[in-house]
Design an enzyme around this catalytic site. Structure first.
Site: not given
Ligand code: TYM
Length: 336
Positions: A113, A199, A202
């Protein structure tokens, strides 16, 4: 016996896509029956890259509505907004002071990022995994169900918990519980429609690379029709030379609710011309009930607000005692 606990969250930035659904939410829906589930919108994380203040609150409601539309039951699970509980930011600060800088500098997501942000990289972007550790450790979960891309952040969370326990606690009475990641193989890495080695994300500038959960049927059909493929005849899983083929078959398997063996047999002789309309139809059918429920929920703000209010109270009842325990261990005085 008390149920074990899970905790997870999603950032309210942009629309949620099939990766978020198949890698995360779908698993939570299954787990909520057996586990005490804490699920939140990571809106403090959402401002670690430039954001639009006019959209933040609305996007947060959209993610809450998406959770429920996908099958999270607010009667059973606790749904809340990260910024509604100041304990997250407060614990993150305390963790900042025990986390070595070089642990953060080697985070893959930060590096990726940061390159995109150029000169504009905020301290928040670097510090993002420390806030994530606070999100998790406040709730003492047994398991944290996430997609594959969060693995490194969960390892860091465990490292921070162990370090705090080692520096300020004792083996007999650790201050923080050290959680385990739960990364299911199926759906853990949904790939981009335009590049099977990247992957689905967003933040990909191309809309064509992902299917949003709110995409209308004609958009879904068009995106799948244009998805990158290869000139081979016949379709099969697990061929490193055919990442797009593996990804599209996996999407079909998960969205149709079929086994890998069933899909392998069904699609072995198919060409793309036959498979793509089948995948499009399956995706549209899987998302239709989610979209209908999402639209109904977005039209009922009062209901969503009441869910988030209850969620905040239930979350606070767990988070605040954990924060107090950490502050006690670090030697803070208690306000009178
Ligand atoms: P975020 O918002 O990027 O993604 C949310 C969840 O979706 C999963 N994910 C995917 N899984 C499979 N294939 C993909 N292409 C894909 N893109 C996203 C992510 O693995 C995630 O489970 N940092 C985290 C948010 C967060 C969080 C936390 C998660 C903040 N605090 C505490 C767990 C526990 C994030 O940006 O996820």
């Amino acid at each position: 016996m008390a149920k074990q606990r899970i905790l997870s969250g999603i950032q309210p930035t942009g629309n949620l896509h099939l990766g978020n659904y198949l890698g995360a939410i779908r698993n939570w829906v299954e787990l909520q029956r057996e586990y005490d589930a804490f699920l939140f919108m990571a809106d403090l994380h959402a401002i670690t890259v430039p954001h639009d203040p006019k959209r933040l609150a609305e996007d947060t409601y959209k993610v809450a509505a998406t959770y429920i539309a996908c099958g999270i039951d607010p009667e059973q699970s606790t749904i809340f907004v990260q910024s509604h509980l100041s304990a997250h930011a407060e614990l993150a600060w305390l963790f900042n002071c025990i986390t070595p800088l070089n642990w953060l500098e080697r985070m893959i997501q930060f590096k990726e990022k940061a390159v995109k942000q150029g000169e504009n990289v905020s301290i928040g972007l670097l510090d993002y995994p420390v806030l994530q550790a606070a999100d998790i450790l406040l709730y003492e979960p047994d398991l944290v169900p996430v997609g594959e891309d969060q693995k490194q952040h969960l390892e860091l969370t465990r490292d921070i918990a162990n370090r705090l326990n080692f520096q300020y606690g004792s083996e007999a009475s650790p201050i923080l519980k050290v959680p385990e990641p739960l990364i299911r193989e199926a759906g853990a890495r949904v790939m981009s429609l335009t590049d099977g080695n990247k992957k689905m994300s967003k933040s990909d500038p191309s809309d064509q690379s992902r299917i949003d959960l709110t995409d209308p049927p004609e958009v879904i059909t068009k995106k799948i029709k244009r998805a990158k493929t290869d000139p081979e005849r016949g379709l099969w899983f697990d061929d490193p030379a055919r990442p797009e083929c593996h990804n599209l078959l996996s999407l079909y398997m998960l969205l149709a609710g079929k086994s890998k063996a069933e899909v392998a047999a069904e699609c072995r002789e198919m060409g793309w011309g036959q498979f793509k309309p089948l995948l499009a139809e399956t995706t549209v059918a899987a998302l239709a009930p989610i979209q209908a429920k999402f639209n109904a929920l977005m039209a009922d703000r009062g209901y969503l607000e009441s869910i988030l209010k209850t969620g905040r109270e239930k979350a606070g009842a767990v988070a605040i005692p954990t924060l107090t325990r950490v502050k006690d261990a670090l030697g803070y005085s208690t306000p009178l």
